[in-house]
Design a protein around this motif. Structure first.
Motif, short mmCIF file in Angstrom:
data_model
loop_
_atom_site.label_atom_id
_atom_site.label_comp_id
_atom_site.label_asym_id
_atom_site.label_seq_id
_atom_site.Cartn_x
_atom_site.Cartn_y
_atom_site.Cartn_z
N GLN A 442 23.58 70.32 104.22
CA GLN A 442 25.15 70.88 103.67
C GLN A 442 25.08 72.06 102.84
O GLN A 442 24.04 72.14 101.81
CB GLN A 442 25.74 69.50 102.98
CG GLN A 442 26.92 69.94 102.26
CD GLN A 442 27.42 68.68 101.48
OE1 GLN A 442 27.94 67.65 102.11
NE2 GLN A 442 27.30 68.59 100.15
N LYS A 474 32.57 72.98 102.23
CA LYS A 474 31.47 72.52 102.48
C LYS A 474 31.37 72.60 104.13
O LYS A 474 32.36 72.30 104.81
CB LYS A 474 31.53 70.99 102.31
CG LYS A 474 31.40 70.68 100.81
CD LYS A 474 31.45 69.18 100.39
CE LYS A 474 31.74 68.99 98.92
NZ LYS A 474 31.60 67.31 98.48
N ASP A 475 30.05 72.94 104.34
CA ASP A 475 29.68 72.97 105.93
C ASP A 475 28.43 72.40 105.79
O ASP A 475 27.49 72.79 105.21
CB ASP A 475 29.62 74.65 106.22
CG ASP A 475 30.90 75.40 106.25
OD1 ASP A 475 31.86 75.00 107.12
OD2 ASP A 475 31.13 76.25 105.29
N LEU A 496 29.88 69.76 110.85
CA LEU A 496 30.69 69.50 109.97
C LEU A 496 31.32 70.44 108.97
O LEU A 496 30.59 71.36 108.66
CB LEU A 496 29.96 68.27 108.89
CG LEU A 496 29.21 67.23 109.71
CD1 LEU A 496 28.18 66.38 108.63
CD2 LEU A 496 30.20 66.18 110.17
N SER A 497 32.59 70.43 108.49
CA SER A 497 33.13 71.36 107.71
C SER A 497 34.34 70.85 107.18
O SER A 497 35.17 70.06 107.85
CB SER A 497 33.49 72.89 108.54
OG SER A 497 33.92 73.61 107.75
N VAL A 498 34.67 70.94 105.58
CA VAL A 498 35.54 70.76 105.00
C VAL A 498 36.02 72.04 104.15
O VAL A 498 35.17 72.69 103.66
CB VAL A 498 35.78 69.60 104.33
CG1 VAL A 498 35.47 68.34 105.12
CG2 VAL A 498 34.72 69.43 103.40
N GLY A 531 33.71 64.87 101.66
CA GLY A 531 32.48 65.51 102.24
C GLY A 531 32.05 64.70 103.35
O GLY A 531 33.07 64.25 104.40
N PHE A 532 30.95 64.33 103.65
CA PHE A 532 30.43 64.04 104.85
C PHE A 532 29.31 62.63 104.45
O PHE A 532 28.46 62.73 103.67
CB PHE A 532 29.66 65.07 105.52
CG PHE A 532 30.39 66.39 105.76
CD1 PHE A 532 31.53 66.40 106.12
CD2 PHE A 532 29.70 67.43 104.92
CE1 PHE A 532 32.37 67.61 106.39
CE2 PHE A 532 30.45 68.74 104.90
CZ PHE A 532 31.67 68.71 105.43
N ALA A 543 32.09 63.98 114.10
CA ALA A 543 32.74 64.66 112.68
C ALA A 543 33.79 63.86 112.14
O ALA A 543 34.07 63.71 110.82
CB ALA A 543 33.02 65.95 113.17
N ARG A 546 32.65 61.06 110.13
CA ARG A 546 31.73 61.16 109.14
C ARG A 546 32.27 61.87 107.86
O ARG A 546 31.63 61.92 107.03
CB ARG A 546 30.42 62.20 109.55
CG ARG A 546 29.51 61.43 110.46
CD ARG A 546 28.28 62.33 110.73
NE ARG A 546 27.14 61.47 111.42
CZ ARG A 546 26.69 60.60 110.79
NH1 ARG A 546 26.57 60.12 109.67
NH2 ARG A 546 25.68 59.77 111.56
N THR A 547 33.59 62.29 108.08
CA THR A 547 34.10 62.97 107.07
C THR A 547 35.22 62.08 106.36
O THR A 547 35.96 61.31 107.02
CB THR A 547 35.14 64.10 107.70
OG1 THR A 547 34.12 65.12 108.39
CG2 THR A 547 35.83 64.96 106.51
N ARG A 549 37.86 61.85 102.81
CA ARG A 549 38.68 62.49 102.12
C ARG A 549 38.47 62.79 100.51
O ARG A 549 37.70 61.91 100.12
CB ARG A 549 40.28 61.72 102.01
CG ARG A 549 40.87 61.68 103.59
CD ARG A 549 42.13 61.17 103.69
NE ARG A 549 41.99 59.64 103.14
CZ ARG A 549 41.49 58.65 103.63
NH1 ARG A 549 41.33 58.70 105.11
NH2 ARG A 549 41.84 57.34 103.37
#
Length: 780
Positions: A442, A474-475, A496-498, A531-532, A543, A546-547, A549
């Motif tokens: 990450q 975050k990636d 994964l990405s937020v 996050g993850f 994804a 795994r994510t 809030r």
């Protein structure tokens, strides 16, 4: 609103009572020798007396930390109300909690309580466990600190300050030897290097044989060797320009495992018989299955595979360039870098008497931050206005890798007794080494800008407002590979990405009926980005699942800070109500541990701190906290281990949230001949009962009853405290308790869970036992 009605009455009563006792404030240098020690904090990015800050704070000087025997960041829980730190299966699995809110740290989840060393954010709690070396002061800030501290301070912050280089030559050497093979040596030296440059160097070496014994192999549990070195330079480049650079290197090796016992009250005769049968190495043959000790929860002796190997090391640098700019403004550039690596081998993650499987976990965090601050003088516009503004950047590269090895007994004992012949064949036909591996990486980038200003409407009334804008991106990726299908881990490759942003704010109103009394009310908000989940699954998670809030906080507080009787008594009280939305917590869903949003919570209560000097030699302290905690909404909560249906825990009390916590101390310093003195100190910390279920399922068997811990110190000190010999101890009444409770793995397979009651066998992480040490110190 009943809480705030009570709070208002309490603050009014404090005001009326203190109105007949207060004295005119004086400069600290002019106070009587019996005055309570002044503690300076930087809770508002400027050096201030803790009594002038309208925040619930417990602050401790170097001398207090030493006298109370605080040698590890986890020891702060003994002297701070509403603060708790616990370590479970791994060193990295440490929770930091304020007001009952906090999360386990051996995953990608970030803390709700932020920790700072010399003004720089420390991203991972596990990197704080090498021991407190050359700490000058500690401040524990309760409640959201999102405006000025920002990153992940949604429930509070711990601010640690190390010793500064001095232009006066001096130093100290301290050594101790105690039971359980405890040996500790520290040294510090500081002084001028040139006319404008001062330096400071401190070292720490610590070794411990461990608090437990494994009767299976005769080895100690919890053995540890630590080494830490800190160095600092302070360069007065010009009368208005100063540059301070501090660096550290820390290394921990050892077993890396706490004492993990079976909670005897969770074991039934049926569970004991089933577990024994499932661990029988040859079925109906002559050998008999052996279980861990089932009735020795507090013996500190275990009978199970619990070997381990820890190798944890890190380096860090903090640079503080300060310019005394125009009109008395202070402009700071704080740059920080920290590189942390943790390698933890769990020789048998199953913790049973047969070696079934091992787990190798590695944690790598490289973080870098830049913060530009502008701090105004307090004298702007005749002392009516002051402000703090800043820009902040943070980046972290974080990796978590895990590899599971299977032993032959996993196939030929565990699976043979709990599964099918086909699975036994598949287990033996496929690789046992690296049977399942996972890789999580990450990259976090965070940007923020903040402004906080105070306006004194009158000499007695002031208002403070602050606002912060935060943007987090975050990636990452999660990859899992299973080469042995019986390892119960699914193959997965997930990107994964937020990308999230948030505005948080704070507003305070203060009123001073006299110089020694401050009443305040404030409202603040907090934010912790989503996050993850970094945990492997038995099926591909994806994804979306795994994510998790963001966690947000809204907080109201009303309190009073008072200094009475010529500053011989400090009496502070604070009432609060905190609402948390989308609380991030790692729970067990019946199949795997995962990070999720555990609904809505309300934490409300009261905190108080009293410090008194009835006479010059005697100092008394008492701090306490009452916590009313409940889920406002937690439908779909984790099921009890024997049930598959999620629970509705709305209206119930969350785990790790005791109703009462507190600490008290008494210290007396007496005179001896020749300028020598003696010191006697006692410390008592207490906590009421609480549910310690790490699965957040409110398992009724996971309740730890209330308890109190006693510590003491007796010392003889030379003239001007040039030397000291002391006898110190902690947990002197030898109170044995669980500081964490979690489900034994493979409950259904072992037949140690009931589908009638939903309850199964639990594990207990034990606290530290009674420790006693002889200490010597010399200053020069």
């Amino acid at each position: 609103m009943r809480l705030f009605a009570t709070a208002s009455c309490g603050v009014l009563a404090t005001t009326l009572l203190s109105g007949v006792a207060h004295a005119q404030a004086t400069d600290p240098a002019d106070r009587s020798p019996a005055a309570v020690e002044t503690v300076i904090v930087t809770a508002q990015k400027r050096a201030e007396d803790v009594q002038d800050v309208p925040v619930s704070i417990s602050a401790f000087s170097r001398s207090t930390l030493e006298a109370a025997g605080v040698q590890d960041v986890r020891d702060l829980r003994r002297i701070t109300a509403n603060l708790n730190l616990t370590t479970s299966l791994q060193v990295t699995n440490t929770r930091v909690m304020i007001r009952g809110i906090g999360t386990a740290a051996n995953s990608a989840i970030e803390p709700s309580v932020a920790t700072f060393v010399d003004g720089a954010y420390v991203a991972r709690v596990g990197s704080l466990l090498a021991g407190l070396n050359d700490i000058a002061s500690v401040a524990v800030l309760r409640g959201p600190q999102g405006t000025l501290f920002g990153r992940n301070a949604s429930m509070g912050a711990i601010d640690l300050r190390t010793g500064d280089p001095s232009s006066t030559f001096g130093g100290e050497v301290r050594g101790s030897i105690g039971n359980y093979g405890s040996r500790r040596l520290t040294g510090m030296i500081t002084g001028p290097l040139t006319e404008n440059i001062s330096g400071r160097l401190s070292v720490l070496a610590y070794t411990l044989d461990g608090y437990g014994v494994n009767d299976l192999d005769g080895r100690r549990i919890g053995q540890q060797d630590s080494f830490s070195v800190r160095g600092g330079l302070r360069w007065e480049i010009a009368p208005t320009l100063t540059w301070t650079v501090k660096g550290d290197y820390q290394h921990i090796t050892g077993n890396g495992r706490p004492v993990l016992t079976v909670l005897a009250s969770s074991v039934t005769p049926t569970f004991a018989a089933n577990w024994k049968a499932r661990l029988d190495p040859d079925g109906p043959g002559p050998l008999v299955g052996q279980t861990p000790y089932l009735d020795r929860t507090y013996s500190r002796h275990v009978f199970q595979e619990q070997s381990g190997n820890l190798n944890d090391y890190q380096t860090g640098v903090v640079s503080d360039l300060t310019w005394e700019g125009p009109l008395g403004h202070e402009i700071k550039l704080i740059s920080a870098y920290r590189d942390w690596h943790d390698l933890q081998l769990e020789g048998s993650s199953a913790i049973v008497p047969i070696a079934l499987q091992s787990r190798l976990s590695t944690f790598d965090s490289a973080s870098h931050s830049e913060e530009l601050q502008i701090v105004s003088p307090t004298e702007l516009f005749g002392g009516r206005i002051n402000y703090v503004a800043g820009l902040y950047y943070f980046k972290e590269d974080y990796d978590i890798d895990q590899a599971t090895d299977l032993y032959p007994a996993y196939c030929n004992v565990f699976l043979r007794n709990t599964s099918t012949a086909a699975r036994v064949t598949a287990c033996n036909a496929n690789p046992l080494q690296n049977a399942a591996v996972s890789y999580f990486d990450q990259i976090t980038k965070s940007y923020a800008a903040y402004l906080q200003g105070t306006y004194r409407i009158t000499d007695a009334i002031g208002v403070t407002g602050g606002v912060r804008y935060t943007k987090d991106k975050k990636d990452g990726s999660f990859r899992a590979l299973s080469v042995n299908p019986t390892a119960s881990q699914a193959n997965e490759v997930t990107a994964l990405s937020v990308d999230q942003d948030k505005v948080t704010y704070r507003i305070d109103l203060t009123y001073r009926p006299s110089e020694d009394i401050m009443l305040f009310i404030n409202h603040s908000t907090g934010f912790k980005s989503g996050g993850f989940d970094s945990s492997p699954g038995t099926t591909a998670v994806g994804a979306a699942n795994r994510t998790f809030r963001p966690e947000t906080v809204s907080d109201w507080e009303v309190g009073a800070k008072t200094e009475l009787f010529d500053h011989r008594l400090i009496a502070n009280v604070n009432f609060y109500r905190t609402d948390i939305s989308d609380y991030q917590f790692r729970t067990f869903d019946g199949v795997r541990s995962r990070v999720r949003n555990n609904g809505e919570l309300r934490q409300q209560g009261m905190e108080f701190d009293l410090v008194a000097r009835p006479s010059t030699p005697l100092t008394l302290t008492l701090s306490g906290a009452y916590l009313d905690s409940k889920y406002l909404d937690f439908r779909g909560a984790p099921a009890l281990p024997g049930f598959g249906t999620p629970q509705d825990l709305t209206g119930t009390r969350p785990p790790y949230a005791p109703k009462w916590q507190g600490a008290a101390s008494a210290q007396y310093i007496g005179d001896l001949v020749g300028g020598m003195t003696w010191l006697a100190r006692g410390d008592l910390s207490f906590t009421s009962s609480q549910n310690l279920s790490a699965s957040a399922d409110n398992n009724p068997q996971a309740i730890q009853k209330g308890y109190a811990l006693l510590g003491a110190r007796l010392a003889i000190r030379g003239p001007r405290e040039r030397w000291e010999v002391a006898l110190a101890g902690q947990n002197l009444t030898s109170k044995d308790v669980c500081v964490g409770i979690f489900n034994q793995g493979n409950l259904a397979a072992y037949g140690i869970v009931s589908n009638v009651t939903g309850l199964g066998v639990l594990r207990c992480t034990l606290n530290e036992p009674r420790t006693v040490a002889l200490e010597v110190k010399s200053r020069f």
